[in-house]
Design a protein around this motif. Structure first.
Motif: not given
Length: 423
Positions: A192-205, A277-280
């Motif tokens: 697995l060649l990893d990539r950043p998570n654009p919503n990776g700065h928090y946990v919710d739900g 990014m707004k939609s993401v």
């Protein structure tokens, strides 16, 4: 003897003037020239230092680190799980591997297809990549979404390089899990060649209640899990979440210069209806409209950034969904919808709110449809049955959010051993 030189205006230049000029030519000019050269050298060094610093601070993706994974692939029959986002700089991973004489025998494609242009949920048939001739095996063709034995026998190692957005109902990670399961079953390696998570700065739900396990929710994780695919894959193995508690042979090439507080902007839209990014960033709050009659902007230039319905009243904003590529038959097609435009919100406002159910509650109250507002799909997206009940009871977004606070804290502790990057 004194030398006098006259110019056309009969002015005179003295011997003193000539000596001054001679001194300047002999001493001052070379000194100035040397200083300028030193300044130029210092400028070059400063620019080089700043460039190196910028390079150090730039997030370096897993697929860019070819020296780390080329040796692993040597002599192997390779399958890749990727799509249009699997770019190594300005080249696709597939092209990079073929240019370096690796034996790529198959491509597994997810929802939206290998080129990323199919509608959400649209069946995608098997095909051949026109550019390279490599067979494309669709995992979203309306049949079994786990690869067949014949497909698994074609390769020795599976390379995963795809951009996820870090949400439980975004289907790329589910396809990854199914492939991991097949690789575990048939003794195939996974790289697995990893990539950043654009919503990776928090946990919710809320954490998924597994009685609602589906094609939009496959793991007991919160809606916003805050992990990269590399971290999530490690957790899948570590928690034995694959069927029959299988574990696959997994190697992750982590990103460099990335933490969970890095605000990573995607260079390529991950799917047709997440164009910016707004939609993401709004996606975690807006996706629930998929289980209602309300349009969330599919078929407009602002998908997941607006919501509305023909019967909603009291709003000054309106829009009309049209049939467009990536949204051929959107909800409320060709109907004038009245509602709210959220595209003006700043990123900071969206991040601060996290999952915000106030938009959903607003539409529910405005339409006054009662039980007709929610479809059963809502529980699959939300992953629990209590949220719908609380909305129908008139609870606020904050009251509902408080109910899953313990889920968030529990998950943060559970995921900690699998994190590859600082929180």
């Amino acid at each position: 003897m004194q030398i006098k030189i006259e110019n056309t205006k009969n002015s005179q230049i003295s011997v003193f003037d000539i000596k001054i000029k001679s001194i300047f030519v002999a001493y001052i000019f070379p000194l100035t020239n040397a200083i300028m050269k030193k300044l130029l050298l210092l400028t070059i060094l400063l620019c080089s230092t700043l460039l190196c610093q910028a390079q150090k601070e730039r997030v370096i993706l897993g697929d860019e680190q070819t020296s780390e994974y080329f040796p692993i692939l040597k002599g192997k029959r390779i399958a890749i799980f990727s799509n249009h986002t699997g770019m190594v700089g300005d080249k696709h991973l597939l092209d990079v591997l073929l240019e370096n004489k690796f034996n790529v025998v198959a491509i597994f494609s997810p929802e939206h297809g290998f080129r990323g242009d199919a509608d959400a949920g649209q069946h995608v048939a098997n095909s051949v990549d026109k550019k390279t001739g490599v067979p494309i095996l669709s995992l979203y063709d309306g049949k079994e979404k786990k690869p067949s034995e014949a497909s698994m026998r074609k390769f020795d190692i599976l390379v995963i390089d795809i951009q996820d957005v870090g949400l439980r109902f975004y289907t790329y990670y589910i396809t990854m899990c199914r492939l991991m399961d097949a690789c575990a079953e048939y003794n195939r390696k996974v790289l697995l060649l990893d990539r950043p998570n654009p919503n990776g700065h928090y946990v919710d739900g809320p954490i998924l209640d597994m009685k609602y396990k589906s094609g939009v929710g496959w793991l007991p994780i919160p809606i916003v899990h805050g992990m990269t695919l590399g971290e999530l894959a490690q957790m899948v193995n570590g928690e034995r979440w694959l069927p029959a508690s299988r574990v696959c042979d997994l190697t992750v090439i982590p990103c460099k210069n990335y933490t969970h507080q890095t605000k990573y902007e995607l260079p390529i839209p991950p799917s047709p209806n997440l164009p910016n990014m707004k939609s993401v960033y709004l996606y975690p709050s807006m996706c629930f409209f998929e289980a209602t009659p309300v349009s969330l902007g599919r078929g407009t230039s602002l998908p997941f950034q607006v919501y509305g319905h023909p019967n909603m009243t009291g709003y000054s904003y309106s829009f009309t969904p049209r049939s467009i590529p990536g949204a051929k038959n959107p909800p409320q097609l060709n109907k004038l919808c009245h509602g709210i435009d959220l595209s003006h919100l700043s990123n900071e406002e969206i991040w601060k709110r996290g999952i915000d159910l106030s938009y959903l509650i607003d539409a529910y109250n405005n339409l006054n449809m009662g039980d007709q507002f929610f479809r059963p799909f809502f529980e699959l997206l939300m992953g629990t049955d209590y949220v719908r009940k609380m909305i129908e009871e008139g609870k606020s977004a904050d009251e509902i959010k408080a109910t899953w606070k313990n889920d968030v804290e529990k998950f943060k502790v559970q995921r900690k051993p699998y994190l590859l990057y600082e929180e």
